[in-house]
Design an enzyme around this catalytic site. Sequence first.
Site, PDB file in Angstrom:
ATOM      1  N   HIS A 184       0.803  -1.208   0.000  1.00  0.00           N
ATOM      2  CA  HIS A 184       0.000   0.000   0.000  1.00  0.00           C
ATOM      3  C   HIS A 184       0.841   1.264   0.000  1.00  0.00           C
ATOM      4  CE1 HIS A 184       0.978  -1.144   4.117  1.00  0.00           C
ATOM      5  NE2 HIS A 184       0.962   0.132   4.405  1.00  0.00           N
ATOM      6  N   CYS A 185       2.167   1.154   0.048  1.00  0.00           N
ATOM      7  CA  CYS A 185       3.008   2.341   0.201  1.00  0.00           C
ATOM      8  C   CYS A 185       4.063   2.496  -0.891  1.00  0.00           C
ATOM      9  CB  CYS A 185       3.703   2.319   1.569  1.00  0.00           C
ATOM     10  SG  CYS A 185       2.583   2.620   2.955  1.00  0.00           S
ATOM     11  N   ILE A 186       5.031   1.587  -0.903  1.00  0.00           N
ATOM     12  CA  ILE A 186       6.226   1.818  -1.722  1.00  0.00           C
ATOM     13  C   ILE A 186       5.919   1.962  -3.214  1.00  0.00           C
ATOM     14  CG2 ILE A 186       8.548   0.998  -2.270  1.00  0.00           C
ATOM     15  CD1 ILE A 186       8.586  -0.465   0.340  1.00  0.00           C
ATOM     16  N   LEU A 224       3.360   3.182  -4.575  1.00  0.00           N
ATOM     17  CA  LEU A 224       2.451   4.296  -4.846  1.00  0.00           C
ATOM     18  C   LEU A 224       2.964   5.643  -4.355  1.00  0.00           C
ATOM     19  CD1 LEU A 224      -0.948   2.625  -3.827  1.00  0.00           C
ATOM     20  CD2 LEU A 224       0.192   2.586  -6.051  1.00  0.00           C
ATOM     21  N   ASP A 225       3.435   5.677  -3.118  1.00  0.00           N
ATOM     22  CA  ASP A 225       3.708   6.956  -2.470  1.00  0.00           C
ATOM     23  C   ASP A 225       4.671   7.861  -3.242  1.00  0.00           C
ATOM     24  OD1 ASP A 225       2.065   5.840  -0.638  1.00  0.00           O
ATOM     25  OD2 ASP A 225       3.485   5.835   1.031  1.00  0.00           O
TER      26      ASP A 225
END
Length: 448
Positions: free
Chosen positions: A273-275, A277-278
């Site tokens: 959910h992070c790497i 996309l962020d």
Amino acid sequence: MSTKDQLLARIADRSAVIGVVGLGYVGLPLALEFVHAGFRVIGYDVSERVVDLLMSGQSHIQDIPGAQVQQAVANGTFVATTLENRLGECDAISIAVPTPLSKTRDPDMAFVLSAADAIARQAHPGLCVVLESTTYPGTTRELLQPRLEAKGLTVGQDVFVAFSPERVDPGNPVYHTKNTPKVVGGISPACVEVATALYASCIDTVVPVSSPESAELVKLLENTFRAVNIGLVNEIAIVCDKLGVNVWEVIDAAATKPFGFMKFTPGPGIGGHCIPLDPHYLAWKMRTLNYKTRFIDLASEINSHMPEWVVQKVADALNEARKAVRGSRVLVLGVAYKRDIDDVRESPALDVIRLLEERGAHVEYHDPFVSEFREEGHVRKGVELSDEMLRWADAVVIVTDHKQVDYQRVVDHATLLVDTRNVTATLAPGRARIVPLASGSRSLGAST
């Protein structure tokens, strides 16, 4: 007594009612931490399925035991609802909704805007609103603040607005919501003071920063740092493959340096959910300011290429066995984006499966945490990891290295094994011919 002081007093004596918008992997753990701290919590979610599940005392989040939810519901300290007007009862609201990317890698702010509009409709003096959803710098000030001010509420005086980035690492046995430091940046000093007091009531360490933009950028820096370093070691893996050097040996040896080096490991790609996309939130924001984030773009290019690298490894290994990818049977081990969790968001395994099938392979998967998953409207079901299934496969590909899997058994019964996680490096030789992520790694198995 000022509105701020009244709210601070309600937080201090636990009479404040806390709202959490979005009851997913961030929102639900946060809601329960507030419950454990002595608050009454109202969880708002648009999903009737999620709300019904929680109100029946069950948890849909792997790290949250159902017993915790059941106890909170039973004693009346937590309620989940789809009714927007319940937000009007809240003294403080945390927003923890998804912020996905569109197909063009632009931020999709629909969930944040929907949450902000719902809160604004129910807003009242003496309310603190904190956005936790990962987003681009400027979101809190540009999207959240104006919606509250449109109701005639003065931010910093009537209502208090801040950003506090979520920091959740699913499956982490050490760090969870309570003991992970919480960064807080508010629109004004009063906003920082209120939001800091709010989170200090249930989080061990709170780190105030000067503005919501700083707090928003903190989250993006954390995960851009990881994305760039993973991209670096993924490229080193390719370099080692071409040089015939053992990439794992190189990384382990470099990690013995007690300063100036932080260990990252290569793999079949990045997920979660992070790497993945962020960093694109930051890249998008910079494009609006006519600046190209070259490190971010390059890391994304390398990391997104790794599933293709893995599939080519499979193709080359099958070719050495005088088999084509088309018509071959391939078993993928692990579809979750990381070890020992059930989350498939952005998992590189999904790309590996898709690319193999595009080349004509027949692909099955096994994952002890993911019995089935839905992608683009299609439900794919996993298979049991039997000796027969291992022998059935022309190639087995380890994509996610769950600890529950007996990899010695895999080595003993598979014919060809592509190991992208180096889990077979210490195992005894078996029937399988093992192909590592980089060809310089130690090779096990039947003689060739």
